[in-house]
Write a protein that holds these residues in place. Structure first.
Motif, short mmCIF file in Angstrom:
data_model
loop_
_atom_site.label_atom_id
_atom_site.label_comp_id
_atom_site.label_asym_id
_atom_site.label_seq_id
_atom_site.Cartn_x
_atom_site.Cartn_y
_atom_site.Cartn_z
N VAL A 60 0.86 -1.18 0.00
CA VAL A 60 0.00 0.00 0.00
C VAL A 60 0.90 1.23 0.00
O VAL A 60 1.67 1.44 0.94
CB VAL A 60 -0.92 0.02 1.25
N LEU A 61 0.81 2.05 -1.06
CA LEU A 61 1.64 3.24 -1.13
C LEU A 61 0.97 4.31 -1.97
O LEU A 61 0.12 4.03 -2.80
CB LEU A 61 3.02 2.90 -1.68
N GLU A 62 1.38 5.54 -1.70
CA GLU A 62 0.88 6.66 -2.50
C GLU A 62 1.43 6.53 -3.91
O GLU A 62 2.55 6.04 -4.11
CB GLU A 62 1.31 7.99 -1.89
N SER A 63 0.67 6.97 -4.88
CA SER A 63 1.11 6.82 -6.27
C SER A 63 2.40 7.60 -6.54
O SER A 63 3.22 7.16 -7.32
CB SER A 63 0.01 7.22 -7.24
N LYS A 64 2.61 8.73 -5.85
CA LYS A 64 3.86 9.48 -6.06
C LYS A 64 5.06 8.68 -5.58
O LYS A 64 6.13 8.75 -6.17
CB LYS A 64 3.80 10.86 -5.43
N GLU A 65 4.89 7.87 -4.52
CA GLU A 65 5.97 7.00 -4.05
C GLU A 65 6.22 5.89 -5.07
O GLU A 65 7.36 5.53 -5.34
CB GLU A 65 5.63 6.39 -2.68
N PHE A 66 5.13 5.35 -5.63
CA PHE A 66 5.28 4.33 -6.65
C PHE A 66 6.05 4.88 -7.85
O PHE A 66 6.95 4.22 -8.38
CB PHE A 66 3.93 3.78 -7.11
N LEU A 67 5.72 6.09 -8.28
CA LEU A 67 6.41 6.69 -9.43
C LEU A 67 7.89 6.92 -9.13
O LEU A 67 8.74 6.74 -10.01
CB LEU A 67 5.72 7.99 -9.83
N ARG A 68 8.21 7.30 -7.90
CA ARG A 68 9.61 7.48 -7.50
C ARG A 68 10.35 6.14 -7.60
O ARG A 68 11.44 6.06 -8.15
CB ARG A 68 9.68 8.04 -6.07
N ILE A 69 9.72 5.08 -7.10
CA ILE A 69 10.33 3.75 -7.15
C ILE A 69 10.45 3.27 -8.60
O ILE A 69 11.46 2.69 -9.00
CB ILE A 69 9.52 2.76 -6.28
N ALA A 70 9.42 3.51 -9.39
CA ALA A 70 9.43 3.11 -10.80
C ALA A 70 10.59 3.77 -11.55
O ALA A 70 11.27 3.13 -12.35
CB ALA A 70 8.10 3.45 -11.46
N LYS A 71 10.82 5.04 -11.26
CA LYS A 71 11.92 5.76 -11.90
C LYS A 71 13.26 5.22 -11.43
O LYS A 71 14.16 4.97 -12.23
CB LYS A 71 11.81 7.25 -11.60
N LYS A 72 13.38 5.02 -10.12
CA LYS A 72 14.64 4.53 -9.55
C LYS A 72 15.03 3.17 -10.14
O LYS A 72 16.18 2.92 -10.45
CB LYS A 72 14.51 4.41 -8.03
N HIS A 73 14.06 2.29 -10.31
CA HIS A 73 14.33 0.93 -10.78
C HIS A 73 14.08 0.75 -12.27
O HIS A 73 14.15 -0.38 -12.77
CB HIS A 73 13.51 -0.08 -9.97
N ARG A 74 13.76 1.83 -12.93
CA ARG A 74 13.53 1.81 -14.38
C ARG A 74 12.56 0.68 -14.77
O ARG A 74 12.87 -0.17 -15.62
CB ARG A 74 14.83 1.66 -15.14
#
Length: 169
Positions: A102-116
């Motif tokens: 469970v996470l905020e979508s902005k946190e998901f986007l940060r993780i998505a960018k970090k891990h490409r």
């Protein structure tokens, strides 16, 4: 149910999430039944103020040694929104229990960018080793095999972010 239609657990996961939200004191409703999208509503004590947030519920599918979630890219908005990745994991008594990232979508986007994270057909593809999920479930000190799992581990069964959103309104 039409036997020719593909069966999906997303609707069941969506209902489970709505029950969990109700238990947390958050009103929820979903005019998008079966789409895996849930709307949350927070009302002030006297009902004058109403705040909304969107939740995208996505069920993980077993694919080989991995669990894979596919999230629609179009879901991400500027409004308050959350991602809930659901998975059923085996317990010691051999039953299966629902668990969630469970996470905020902005946190998901940060993780998505970090891990490409890669995309396919306008969807983010999130894949985690099943063995890593078992380690998280057992709260074991064993080392996680994938850096993406290490980034997501703080969000495993993290309902607190929804409670924080609710209390900050």
């Amino acid at each position: 149910m039409n036997p020719d239609e593909e069966f999906s657990l997303d609707g069941i996961a969506e209902l489970d999430i709505q029950v969990k939200l109700y238990q947390l004191g958050v009103e929820s409703f979903s005019p998008y039944a079966g789409s895996g999208k849930v709307d949350m509503v927070i009302r002030s004590e006297n009902g004058d103020l109403v705040h909304y947030a969107d939740i995208k519920v996505c069920t993980g599918l077993h694919k080989g040694a991995n669990i894979v979630w596919e999230l629609d890219i179009g879901f991400f908005m500027n409004s308050d929104s959350f991602i809930i990745l659901t998975i059923r994991l085996p317990e010691e008594d051999e039953t299966f229990q629902n668990h969630h990232f469970v996470l905020e979508s902005k946190e998901f986007l940060r993780i998505a960018k970090k891990h490409r994270l890669r995309t396919r057909n306008d969807k983010w593809i999130v894949g985690l080793p099943f063995s890593d999920l078992q380690i998280l479930n057992k709260q074991s000190k064993s080392k996680l095999s994938k850096s993406l799992t290490r980034s997501l581990k703080n969000y495993f069964d993290n309902w607190d972010c929804l409670l924080e959103w609710q209390s900050n309104r």
